[in-house]
Write a protein that holds these residues in place. Structure first.
Motif, PDB file in Angstrom:
ATOM      1  N   THR A  57       0.791  -1.233   0.000  1.00  0.00           N
ATOM      2  CA  THR A  57       0.000   0.000   0.000  1.00  0.00           C
ATOM      3  C   THR A  57       0.821   1.280   0.000  1.00  0.00           C
ATOM      4  N   VAL A  58       2.040   1.251   0.501  1.00  0.00           N
ATOM      5  CA  VAL A  58       2.833   2.479   0.623  1.00  0.00           C
ATOM      6  C   VAL A  58       3.405   2.886  -0.736  1.00  0.00           C
ATOM      7  N   VAL A  59       3.212   4.135  -1.081  1.00  0.00           N
ATOM      8  CA  VAL A  59       3.780   4.694  -2.304  1.00  0.00           C
ATOM      9  C   VAL A  59       5.115   5.338  -1.928  1.00  0.00           C
ATOM     10  N   PRO A  60       6.220   4.951  -2.582  1.00  0.00           N
ATOM     11  CA  PRO A  60       7.530   5.521  -2.254  1.00  0.00           C
ATOM     12  C   PRO A  60       7.587   7.028  -2.489  1.00  0.00           C
ATOM     13  N   SER A  61       8.435   7.691  -1.728  1.00  0.00           N
ATOM     14  CA  SER A  61       8.620   9.135  -1.849  1.00  0.00           C
ATOM     15  C   SER A  61       9.645   9.465  -2.936  1.00  0.00           C
ATOM     16  N   SER A  62       9.394  10.543  -3.650  1.00  0.00           N
ATOM     17  CA  SER A  62      10.349  10.991  -4.664  1.00  0.00           C
ATOM     18  C   SER A  62      11.352  11.987  -4.093  1.00  0.00           C
ATOM     19  N   THR A  63      11.233  12.301  -2.795  1.00  0.00           N
ATOM     20  CA  THR A  63      12.128  13.291  -2.204  1.00  0.00           C
ATOM     21  C   THR A  63      12.891  12.788  -0.982  1.00  0.00           C
ATOM     22  N   SER A  64      12.528  11.644  -0.425  1.00  0.00           N
ATOM     23  CA  SER A  64      13.245  11.143   0.750  1.00  0.00           C
ATOM     24  C   SER A  64      13.357   9.624   0.689  1.00  0.00           C
ATOM     25  N   VAL A  65      14.295   9.105   1.464  1.00  0.00           N
ATOM     26  CA  VAL A  65      14.537   7.662   1.506  1.00  0.00           C
ATOM     27  C   VAL A  65      13.409   6.975   2.273  1.00  0.00           C
ATOM     28  N   THR A  66      12.848   5.924   1.672  1.00  0.00           N
ATOM     29  CA  THR A  66      11.835   5.118   2.355  1.00  0.00           C
ATOM     30  C   THR A  66      12.135   3.645   2.109  1.00  0.00           C
ATOM     31  N   THR A  83      18.807   0.696 -13.293  1.00  0.00           N
ATOM     32  CA  THR A  83      20.247   0.421 -13.261  1.00  0.00           C
ATOM     33  C   THR A  83      21.028   1.421 -12.414  1.00  0.00           C
ATOM     34  N   ASP A  84      20.350   2.346 -11.764  1.00  0.00           N
ATOM     35  CA  ASP A  84      21.027   3.318 -10.911  1.00  0.00           C
ATOM     36  C   ASP A  84      21.275   2.732  -9.521  1.00  0.00           C
ATOM     37  N   THR A  85      21.858   3.535  -8.652  1.00  0.00           N
ATOM     38  CA  THR A  85      22.107   3.149  -7.265  1.00  0.00           C
ATOM     39  C   THR A  85      20.786   2.976  -6.530  1.00  0.00           C
ATOM     40  N   VAL A  86      20.664   1.904  -5.778  1.00  0.00           N
ATOM     41  CA  VAL A  86      19.489   1.697  -4.941  1.00  0.00           C
ATOM     42  C   VAL A  86      19.679   2.592  -3.719  1.00  0.00           C
ATOM     43  N   ASP A  87      19.015   3.760  -3.745  1.00  0.00           N
ATOM     44  CA  ASP A  87      19.182   4.745  -2.677  1.00  0.00           C
ATOM     45  C   ASP A  87      17.895   5.018  -1.914  1.00  0.00           C
ATOM     46  N   GLY A  88      16.783   4.428  -2.338  1.00  0.00           N
ATOM     47  CA  GLY A  88      15.524   4.587  -1.629  1.00  0.00           C
ATOM     48  C   GLY A  88      14.732   5.822  -1.976  1.00  0.00           C
ATOM     49  N   ILE A  89      15.286   6.696  -2.814  1.00  0.00           N
ATOM     50  CA  ILE A  89      14.570   7.899  -3.248  1.00  0.00           C
ATOM     51  C   ILE A  89      13.988   7.600  -4.631  1.00  0.00           C
ATOM     52  N   PHE A  90      12.683   7.612  -4.727  1.00  0.00           N
ATOM     53  CA  PHE A  90      12.004   7.184  -5.938  1.00  0.00           C
ATOM     54  C   PHE A  90      11.853   8.345  -6.918  1.00  0.00           C
ATOM     55  N   GLY A  91      12.985   8.731  -7.526  1.00  0.00           N
ATOM     56  CA  GLY A  91      13.037   9.865  -8.446  1.00  0.00           C
ATOM     57  C   GLY A  91      12.667   9.501  -9.873  1.00  0.00           C
ATOM     58  N   HIS A  93      14.297   8.398 -12.552  1.00  0.00           N
ATOM     59  CA  HIS A  93      14.752   7.126 -13.143  1.00  0.00           C
ATOM     60  C   HIS A  93      13.957   5.952 -12.582  1.00  0.00           C
ATOM     61  N   SER A  94      13.660   5.998 -11.295  1.00  0.00           N
ATOM     62  CA  SER A  94      12.854   4.949 -10.672  1.00  0.00           C
ATOM     63  C   SER A  94      11.441   4.950 -11.255  1.00  0.00           C
ATOM     64  N   GLN A  95      10.891   6.128 -11.438  1.00  0.00           N
ATOM     65  CA  GLN A  95       9.536   6.245 -11.968  1.00  0.00           C
ATOM     66  C   GLN A  95       9.455   5.740 -13.408  1.00  0.00           C
ATOM     67  N   ALA A  96      10.464   6.048 -14.216  1.00  0.00           N
ATOM     68  CA  ALA A  96      10.493   5.561 -15.599  1.00  0.00           C
ATOM     69  C   ALA A  96      10.589   4.042 -15.624  1.00  0.00           C
ATOM     70  N   ALA A  97      11.402   3.481 -14.736  1.00  0.00           N
ATOM     71  CA  ALA A  97      11.522   2.023 -14.655  1.00  0.00           C
ATOM     72  C   ALA A  97      10.200   1.402 -14.210  1.00  0.00           C
ATOM     73  N   MET A  98       9.524   2.055 -13.276  1.00  0.00           N
ATOM     74  CA  MET A  98       8.243   1.536 -12.796  1.00  0.00           C
ATOM     75  C   MET A  98       7.187   1.581 -13.890  1.00  0.00           C
ATOM     76  N   GLU A  99       7.222   2.598 -14.712  1.00  0.00           N
ATOM     77  CA  GLU A  99       6.278   2.656 -15.835  1.00  0.00           C
ATOM     78  C   GLU A  99       6.468   1.454 -16.757  1.00  0.00           C
ATOM     79  N   LEU A 100       7.730   1.096 -17.022  1.00  0.00           N
ATOM     80  CA  LEU A 100       8.001  -0.091 -17.844  1.00  0.00           C
ATOM     81  C   LEU A 100       7.462  -1.359 -17.171  1.00  0.00           C
ATOM     82  N   ALA A 101       7.661  -1.469 -15.864  1.00  0.00           N
ATOM     83  CA  ALA A 101       7.165  -2.645 -15.132  1.00  0.00           C
ATOM     84  C   ALA A 101       5.639  -2.698 -15.179  1.00  0.00           C
TER      85      ALA A 101
END
Length: 133
Positions: A57-66, A83-91, A93-101
Motif C-alpha cells: 500500500t505504501v507509495v515511495p517518496s520521490s524526495t526522501s529515503v523510504t 540500473t542506478d544506485t538503490v538509494d531509496g529515493i524514488f526519483g 529514473h525509478s519512476q520511468a523504470a516503474m512505468e516499464l514494469a
C-alpha cells in the motif's frame, strides 16, 4: 608596512580555505545522500521480495529515503529496468523504470493497472510478480 602586505595574502588564503571547506562539506553531503542499499531477494506466495518492505500500500517518496522506495528499486533492478544506485529515493529514473514494469504487467498478465510510475496499492503485486519471473 609589513602588516598591509600580509593582510591581503591572509584574506586570500582564508577565502581559499573557506571555499575548500564548503566544497568538502558539499561532497560529503552528496556521498551521504547517495548511500547504496543491498537487496536480499526471496520468493513468497508467488511474488518476489527484497527484504525492505513487504506490504502493498505504501507509495515511495520521490524526495526522501523510504523502505518502500528501496524495495521497489531492488525489484526494478532485479528485472533489469532500473540500473542506478538503490538509494531509496524514488526519483525520475525509478519512476520511468516503474512505468516499464507496469506496462509489462499489463501486457503479460492482461491487467489494467495505471501506468503512473509509482508502485501503489494497484501495482505492488504486479511489480512483485514481474520481478519473480
Amino acid at each position: 608596512m609589513h602588516v598591509r602586505r600580509r593582510l591581503p595574502a591572509t584574506l586570500a588564503a582564508a577565502a581559499l580555505l573557506g571555499s575548500g571547506l564548503a566544497t568538502a562539506s558539499a561532497a560529503q553531503a552528496h556521498t551521504l545522500s547517495t548511500q547504496a542499499y543491498s537487496c536480499h531477494f526471496y520468493a513468497s506466495g508467488g511474488g518476489e521480495y527484497a527484504g525492505h518492505y513487504s506490504g502493498n500500500t505504501v507509495v515511495p517518496s520521490s524526495t526522501s529515503v523510504t523502505s518502500a522506495g528501496i524495495e521497489a528499486q531492488c525489484l526494478l533492478s532485479r528485472i533489469g529496468y532500473y540500473t542506478d544506485t538503490v538509494d531509496g529515493i524514488f526519483g525520475p529514473h525509478s519512476q520511468a523504470a516503474m512505468e516499464l514494469a507496469q506496462q509489462t504487467y499489463n501486457s503479460v498478465y492482461h491487467k489494467h493497472v495505471s501506468v503512473d510510475g509509482f508502485p501503489g496499492p494497484e501495482s505492488w503485486w504486479g511489480l512483485r510478480l514481474v520481478a519473480g519471473g
